[in-house]
Design an enzyme around this catalytic site. Sequence first.
Site, PDB file in Angstrom:
ATOM      1  N   SER A 118       0.692  -1.050  -0.611  1.00 32.10           N
ATOM      2  CA  SER A 118       0.071  -0.335   0.257  1.00 32.10           C
ATOM      3  C   SER A 118       0.990   0.937   0.132  1.00 32.10           C
ATOM      4  O   SER A 118       1.558   1.210  -0.887  1.00 32.10           O
ATOM      5  CB  SER A 118      -0.910   0.123   1.163  1.00 32.10           C
ATOM      6  N   ASP A 187      -8.593  -3.968  -7.026  1.00 29.68           N
ATOM      7  CA  ASP A 187      -8.145  -3.385  -5.781  1.00 29.68           C
ATOM      8  C   ASP A 187      -7.071  -1.899  -6.645  1.00 29.68           C
ATOM      9  O   ASP A 187      -6.981  -2.140  -7.733  1.00 29.68           O
ATOM     10  CB  ASP A 187      -6.409  -3.731  -5.659  1.00 29.68           C
ATOM     11  N   HIS A 209      -8.105  -4.058  -1.514  1.00 29.86           N
ATOM     12  CA  HIS A 209      -7.368  -3.644  -1.254  1.00 29.86           C
ATOM     13  C   HIS A 209      -6.731  -3.943   0.073  1.00 29.86           C
ATOM     14  O   HIS A 209      -5.480  -4.367   0.032  1.00 29.86           O
ATOM     15  CB  HIS A 209      -7.302  -1.862  -1.128  1.00 29.86           C
TER      16      HIS A 209
END
Length: 229
Positions: A118, A187, A209
């Site tokens: 991320s 995502d 995600h």
Amino acid sequence: MNAHRFARLLGTAAVTSWAALLSAPILIAPAAAACPDAEVTFARGTDEAPGAGGVGQQFIDALRSQVGGRSLGVYPVNYPAGDDLAPSASAGANDAHAHVRSMVATCPNTKLVLGGYSQGAGVIDLTTIARAPVAGLVPDILTADEADHVAAVATFGNPSGRFLGAPLTELSPWYGAKAVDLCAPGDPVCAPGALLTLPTHDELFSPEHLSYLHNGMPSQAATFVAGRL
């Protein structure tokens, strides 16, 4: 003083001196910390607690199970991982680069692995492929010599497509062949989106995600990385 008494006193002094030496603590300088065969520098995702984070720990555990008897060190990138993405990720890039620089100097034979999830994947982008400030993100790029010590790169939910226009695997001749850049289906953080934009809070915390904790991708990446070590 006669010779006999002098010899007796001299002997007593010698015994006392030896006793003092034997009773004194023996100070041994600590040995330098051994350099691991490989080391993972991993940047956690947004709002995760300090450390490698959930995805990072899964990746590290899977990698450790695949490296046999070789030693594997871990360095969790020390950065805020906060909601203000640009300054947070830029600080992470500074810390990651500083650590790599230190490892190259002190443990030149250690094979380095860079990883991030991320926002943490963005940190790795800023140390590897981002060449100029963009969307408030400020890169801190490894030198060519430092890059030579990087054996593999593993990123998950990487927003590079949003602010750089392509995944890490396509953007650098230094890292492309030794990188695995995984994006979960659906995502929004790593899917193509509006250029020069950062992910929103809702995107960062969308189910897709957050799916890397249970979608098997950390193990998949570990298999790729183990083949590079």
